[in-house]
Motif scaffolding. Structure first.
Motif, PDB file in Angstrom:
ATOM      1  N   GLN A 166     -11.893  -1.094   7.579  1.00  0.00           N
ATOM      2  CA  GLN A 166     -10.993  -0.428   8.527  1.00  0.00           C
ATOM      3  C   GLN A 166     -10.523   0.914   7.963  1.00  0.00           C
ATOM      4  O   GLN A 166     -10.313   1.053   6.769  1.00  0.00           O
ATOM      5  CB  GLN A 166      -9.783  -1.328   8.804  1.00  0.00           C
ATOM      6  N   LYS A 167     -10.302   1.884   8.826  1.00  0.00           N
ATOM      7  CA  LYS A 167      -9.930   3.238   8.363  1.00  0.00           C
ATOM      8  C   LYS A 167      -8.470   3.581   8.641  1.00  0.00           C
ATOM      9  O   LYS A 167      -7.876   4.406   7.959  1.00  0.00           O
ATOM     10  CB  LYS A 167     -10.816   4.279   9.052  1.00  0.00           C
ATOM     11  N   GLU A 168      -7.864   2.960   9.651  1.00  0.00           N
ATOM     12  CA  GLU A 168      -6.591   3.438  10.161  1.00  0.00           C
ATOM     13  C   GLU A 168      -5.374   3.054   9.307  1.00  0.00           C
ATOM     14  O   GLU A 168      -4.625   3.883   8.849  1.00  0.00           O
ATOM     15  CB  GLU A 168      -6.385   2.931  11.600  1.00  0.00           C
ATOM     16  N   ASN A 169      -5.156   1.765   9.118  1.00  0.00           N
ATOM     17  CA  ASN A 169      -3.910   1.279   8.511  1.00  0.00           C
ATOM     18  C   ASN A 169      -3.894   1.517   7.006  1.00  0.00           C
ATOM     19  O   ASN A 169      -4.674   0.933   6.261  1.00  0.00           O
ATOM     20  CB  ASN A 169      -3.741  -0.222   8.800  1.00  0.00           C
ATOM     21  N   LYS A 170      -3.017   2.393   6.541  1.00  0.00           N
ATOM     22  CA  LYS A 170      -2.933   2.717   5.116  1.00  0.00           C
ATOM     23  C   LYS A 170      -2.095   1.710   4.323  1.00  0.00           C
ATOM     24  O   LYS A 170      -2.103   1.726   3.102  1.00  0.00           O
ATOM     25  CB  LYS A 170      -2.368   4.127   4.933  1.00  0.00           C
ATOM     26  N   GLY A 171      -1.319   0.881   4.999  1.00  0.00           N
ATOM     27  CA  GLY A 171      -0.702  -0.257   4.342  1.00  0.00           C
ATOM     28  C   GLY A 171       0.622  -0.046   3.661  1.00  0.00           C
ATOM     29  O   GLY A 171       0.866  -0.611   2.595  1.00  0.00           O
ATOM     30  N   GLU A 172       1.521   0.753   4.254  1.00  0.00           N
ATOM     31  CA  GLU A 172       2.837   0.936   3.634  1.00  0.00           C
ATOM     32  C   GLU A 172       3.599  -0.393   3.532  1.00  0.00           C
ATOM     33  O   GLU A 172       4.252  -0.673   2.520  1.00  0.00           O
ATOM     34  CB  GLU A 172       3.677   1.938   4.436  1.00  0.00           C
ATOM     35  N   GLU A 173       3.490  -1.219   4.582  1.00  0.00           N
ATOM     36  CA  GLU A 173       4.210  -2.490   4.592  1.00  0.00           C
ATOM     37  C   GLU A 173       3.665  -3.448   3.535  1.00  0.00           C
ATOM     38  O   GLU A 173       4.425  -4.124   2.832  1.00  0.00           O
ATOM     39  CB  GLU A 173       4.107  -3.140   5.974  1.00  0.00           C
ATOM     40  N   LEU A 174       2.334  -3.492   3.397  1.00  0.00           N
ATOM     41  CA  LEU A 174       1.708  -4.356   2.381  1.00  0.00           C
ATOM     42  C   LEU A 174       2.078  -3.891   0.981  1.00  0.00           C
ATOM     43  O   LEU A 174       2.387  -4.694   0.098  1.00  0.00           O
ATOM     44  CB  LEU A 174       0.193  -4.359   2.560  1.00  0.00           C
ATOM     45  N   GLU A 175       2.068  -2.598   0.772  1.00  0.00           N
ATOM     46  CA  GLU A 175       2.419  -2.045  -0.538  1.00  0.00           C
ATOM     47  C   GLU A 175       3.873  -2.362  -0.899  1.00  0.00           C
ATOM     48  O   GLU A 175       4.179  -2.710  -2.047  1.00  0.00           O
ATOM     49  CB  GLU A 175       2.201  -0.530  -0.537  1.00  0.00           C
ATOM     50  N   LYS A 176       4.740  -2.281   0.090  1.00  0.00           N
ATOM     51  CA  LYS A 176       6.156  -2.588  -0.135  1.00  0.00           C
ATOM     52  C   LYS A 176       6.319  -4.056  -0.511  1.00  0.00           C
ATOM     53  O   LYS A 176       7.047  -4.393  -1.453  1.00  0.00           O
ATOM     54  CB  LYS A 176       6.949  -2.273   1.131  1.00  0.00           C
ATOM     55  N   TYR A 177       5.615  -4.930   0.202  1.00  0.00           N
ATOM     56  CA  TYR A 177       5.726  -6.363  -0.104  1.00  0.00           C
ATOM     57  C   TYR A 177       5.174  -6.665  -1.499  1.00  0.00           C
ATOM     58  O   TYR A 177       5.772  -7.443  -2.254  1.00  0.00           O
ATOM     59  CB  TYR A 177       4.976  -7.212   0.925  1.00  0.00           C
ATOM     60  N   THR A 178       4.047  -6.055  -1.848  1.00  0.00           N
ATOM     61  CA  THR A 178       3.443  -6.283  -3.164  1.00  0.00           C
ATOM     62  C   THR A 178       4.398  -5.903  -4.282  1.00  0.00           C
ATOM     63  O   THR A 178       4.537  -6.632  -5.271  1.00  0.00           O
ATOM     64  CB  THR A 178       2.133  -5.481  -3.314  1.00  0.00           C
ATOM     65  N   ASN A 179       5.085  -4.798  -4.130  1.00  0.00           N
ATOM     66  CA  ASN A 179       6.045  -4.362  -5.150  1.00  0.00           C
ATOM     67  C   ASN A 179       7.210  -5.345  -5.279  1.00  0.00           C
ATOM     68  O   ASN A 179       7.661  -5.644  -6.388  1.00  0.00           O
ATOM     69  CB  ASN A 179       6.556  -2.962  -4.829  1.00  0.00           C
ATOM     70  N   LYS A 180       7.679  -5.857  -4.160  1.00  0.00           N
ATOM     71  CA  LYS A 180       8.751  -6.859  -4.201  1.00  0.00           C
ATOM     72  C   LYS A 180       8.279  -8.126  -4.921  1.00  0.00           C
ATOM     73  O   LYS A 180       9.000  -8.721  -5.726  1.00  0.00           O
ATOM     74  CB  LYS A 180       9.195  -7.213  -2.779  1.00  0.00           C
ATOM     75  N   PHE A 181       7.050  -8.536  -4.604  1.00  0.00           N
ATOM     76  CA  PHE A 181       6.484  -9.743  -5.212  1.00  0.00           C
ATOM     77  C   PHE A 181       6.319  -9.561  -6.717  1.00  0.00           C
ATOM     78  O   PHE A 181       6.649 -10.459  -7.507  1.00  0.00           O
ATOM     79  CB  PHE A 181       5.135 -10.054  -4.560  1.00  0.00           C
ATOM     80  N   LEU A 182       5.833  -8.401  -7.132  1.00  0.00           N
ATOM     81  CA  LEU A 182       5.638  -8.126  -8.562  1.00  0.00           C
ATOM     82  C   LEU A 182       6.967  -8.156  -9.313  1.00  0.00           C
ATOM     83  O   LEU A 182       7.039  -8.656 -10.446  1.00  0.00           O
ATOM     84  CB  LEU A 182       4.964  -6.769  -8.759  1.00  0.00           C
ATOM     85  N   LYS A 183       8.012  -7.624  -8.692  1.00  0.00           N
ATOM     86  CA  LYS A 183       9.323  -7.636  -9.339  1.00  0.00           C
ATOM     87  C   LYS A 183       9.802  -9.071  -9.541  1.00  0.00           C
ATOM     88  O   LYS A 183      10.286  -9.441 -10.623  1.00  0.00           O
ATOM     89  CB  LYS A 183      10.343  -6.860  -8.514  1.00  0.00           C
ATOM     90  N   LYS A 184       9.670  -9.902  -8.503  1.00  0.00           N
ATOM     91  CA  LYS A 184      10.078 -11.307  -8.615  1.00  0.00           C
ATOM     92  C   LYS A 184       9.297 -12.025  -9.708  1.00  0.00           C
ATOM     93  O   LYS A 184       9.870 -12.744 -10.534  1.00  0.00           O
ATOM     94  CB  LYS A 184       9.866 -12.023  -7.272  1.00  0.00           C
ATOM     95  N   MET A 185       7.988 -11.840  -9.719  1.00  0.00           N
ATOM     96  CA  MET A 185       7.137 -12.529 -10.691  1.00  0.00           C
ATOM     97  C   MET A 185       7.462 -12.083 -12.110  1.00  0.00           C
ATOM     98  O   MET A 185       7.554 -12.899 -13.037  1.00  0.00           O
ATOM     99  CB  MET A 185       5.666 -12.282 -10.379  1.00  0.00           C
ATOM    100  N   THR A 186       7.637 -10.790 -12.295  1.00  0.00           N
ATOM    101  CA  THR A 186       7.931 -10.240 -13.620  1.00  0.00           C
ATOM    102  C   THR A 186       9.262 -10.769 -14.149  1.00  0.00           C
ATOM    103  O   THR A 186       9.348 -11.251 -15.281  1.00  0.00           O
ATOM    104  CB  THR A 186       7.969  -8.699 -13.571  1.00  0.00           C
ATOM    105  N   GLU A 187      10.289 -10.686 -13.340  1.00  0.00           N
ATOM    106  CA  GLU A 187      11.632 -11.112 -13.772  1.00  0.00           C
ATOM    107  C   GLU A 187      11.708 -12.621 -13.987  1.00  0.00           C
ATOM    108  O   GLU A 187      12.315 -13.083 -14.950  1.00  0.00           O
ATOM    109  CB  GLU A 187      12.672 -10.657 -12.755  1.00  0.00           C
ATOM    110  N   ASN A 188      11.075 -13.392 -13.121  1.00  0.00           N
ATOM    111  CA  ASN A 188      11.123 -14.849 -13.260  1.00  0.00           C
ATOM    112  C   ASN A 188      10.301 -15.342 -14.448  1.00  0.00           C
ATOM    113  O   ASN A 188      10.662 -16.337 -15.074  1.00  0.00           O
ATOM    114  CB  ASN A 188      10.656 -15.526 -11.967  1.00  0.00           C
ATOM    115  N   LEU A 189       9.227 -14.646 -14.777  1.00  0.00           N
ATOM    116  CA  LEU A 189       8.469 -14.987 -15.979  1.00  0.00           C
ATOM    117  C   LEU A 189       9.304 -14.717 -17.227  1.00  0.00           C
ATOM    118  O   LEU A 189       9.365 -15.541 -18.143  1.00  0.00           O
ATOM    119  CB  LEU A 189       7.166 -14.180 -16.048  1.00  0.00           C
ATOM    120  N   GLN A 190       9.948 -13.572 -17.245  1.00  0.00           N
ATOM    121  CA  GLN A 190      10.759 -13.202 -18.403  1.00  0.00           C
ATOM    122  C   GLN A 190      11.940 -14.150 -18.596  1.00  0.00           C
ATOM    123  O   GLN A 190      12.359 -14.398 -19.728  1.00  0.00           O
ATOM    124  CB  GLN A 190      11.268 -11.764 -18.245  1.00  0.00           C
ATOM    125  N   ASN A 191      12.453 -14.705 -17.497  1.00  0.00           N
ATOM    126  CA  ASN A 191      13.627 -15.576 -17.558  1.00  0.00           C
ATOM    127  C   ASN A 191      13.272 -17.063 -17.563  1.00  0.00           C
ATOM    128  O   ASN A 191      14.156 -17.908 -17.404  1.00  0.00           O
ATOM    129  CB  ASN A 191      14.559 -15.269 -16.382  1.00  0.00           C
TER     130      ASN A 191
END
Length: 391
Positions: A230-255
């Motif tokens: 697909q060419k159209e959807n650049k994925g701002e919403e997916l990118e935003k969700y991925t960053n939120k998920f990475l933050k949760k995973m990183t912090e929960n692993l550390q804790n």
């Protein structure tokens, strides 16, 4: 003091047992046998971390400079029963080595301690009071019997930490062959917080196996969408969700919040299985999916590595970082209370000032009725969280 030089150390057994001229002695005409069990096993494991610092040193157990560089160990992780004694012995060794020793300035071996709970399982006994293993049991009409003689009923005892003596262990090879190593890891991490005991159950391991099948279904959907190009959807919403998920995973692993990590993974699946219907372009899909896969590698490494290979990212070696700006919510909900009792929620822009928040509340029909015709004595505002009206 009578010393004995050991010429050759065998891989098994106590070498002193084989040196009979040292072991068997005569004192004043009477025969005696020397004690050969001279070192407790904890002695060996009470200084191994120092040896790791200088594993190539053939002259001495450790080098002081290398110990200064590597020690103390950042984090000690171990089962609660083992850690108690091991920690005690290790700390004693450090104190002893440090005593009046200017070259060894290290009093504590570990900076941090985290003790894991035990893996527990029901215990079983036959009619003679002998321990019976789970593999020897068959369930018929919700009751347990000895598989070799189904007329003999099995008594179910309390759940206790797995041990060979009580025969309440599970054969790991059998479980891995049936469900896979990833499912076992997923179940043990998801069952309870890591400092608590894990109650082993067939239902739990089966549920973890089914969730991995769901993740595989998600993986195939990613692959299908990547091929669609697909060419159209650049994925701002997916990118935003991925960053939120990475933050949760990183912090929960550390804790050490491992059970929360599994909850994060379930949330991730629920979001992505629907969000992928938006058909993002291939670069967006590969970039975000590879980051997600790397972040779940500590939990299900076999699955994650195979999926990374399928999207051509199996050489990715670094933990992905997240963008704080993308994680930050522009809008969020705050709680509205009247005399401490929740009466509703309103959505506001981040860092909106108090006056404008009050104006929004008074325009909200559901909350407005509680404030009409009453005297507001006090307003308590906790920024970005709640407002409490005292009337």
């Amino acid at each position: 003091m009578n010393y004995q030089k050991i010429e050759k150390l065998e891989p098994t057994g106590n070498p002193l047992d084989k040196i009979l001229e040292w072991k068997n002695i005569i004192i004043n005409g009477k025969k005696y046998t020397r004690e050969t069990d001279t070192l407790d096993t904890f002695v060996d494991s009470s200084w191994y971390f120092l040896r790791f610092c200088s594993s190539q040193n053939n002259l001495y157990g450790y080098d002081e400079n290398e110990v200064k560089y590597w020690m103390p160990v950042d984090q000690y992780i171990g089962g609660v029963e083992h850690a108690i004694l091991h920690l005690l012995y290790s700390r004693f060794f450090m104190q002893a080595l440090n005593y009046k020793n200017e070259k060894f300035n290290l009093e504590e071996p570990f900076k941090g301690l985290f003790t894991q709970g035990m893996v527990c399982h029901e215990t079983y006994k036959d009619h003679n009071g002998n321990w019976v293993s789970p593999d020897e049991i068959i369930t018929i009409n919700s009751e347990k019997f000895l598989e070799s003689d189904r007329t003999k009923k099995i008594k179910v005892g309390p759940s206790e930490s797995m041990s060979k003596s009580k025969k309440n262990t599970i054969d790991p090879e059998k479980i891995i062959k049936q469900y896979g190593a990833d499912a076992v890891r997923l179940f043990i991490l998801s069952d309870s917080p890591p400092e608590k005991d894990v109650q082993w159950s067939e239902e739990g391991i089966a549920a973890s196996y089914k969730f991995i099948q769901k993740l595989w279904k998600l993986n195939m959907k990613f692959l299908s969408n990547i091929k669609m190009n697909q060419k159209e959807n650049k994925g701002e919403e997916l990118e935003k969700y991925t960053n939120k998920f990475l933050k949760k995973m990183t912090e929960n692993l550390q804790n050490f919040n491992y059970n929360i990590i599994i909850a994060n993974m379930h949330e991730m699946y629920s979001f992505l299985i629907k969000d992928l219907d938006k058909q993002y372009n291939p670069n967006t899909l590969v970039d975000n999916y590879s980051k997600i896969l790397i972040s779940i590698t500590p939990v299900i490494p076999h699955f994650a590595n195979e999926c990374l290979e399928m999207i051509g990212k199996n050489n990715e070696k670094f933990w992905p970082t997240y963008d704080e700006k993308l994680v930050e919510e522009k809008e969020f909900q705050i709680v509205i209370q009247i005399n401490g009792k929740k009466r509703g929620l309103i959505e506001i822009d981040r860092d909106l000032d108090e006056k404008n928040i009050y104006d929004l509340i008074l325009k909200n029909e559901k909350i407005k009725k509680y404030l009409t015709g009453v005297k507001i004595k006090k307003k308590i505002y906790v920024k970005n969280r709640l407002i409490n009206f005292i009337i």
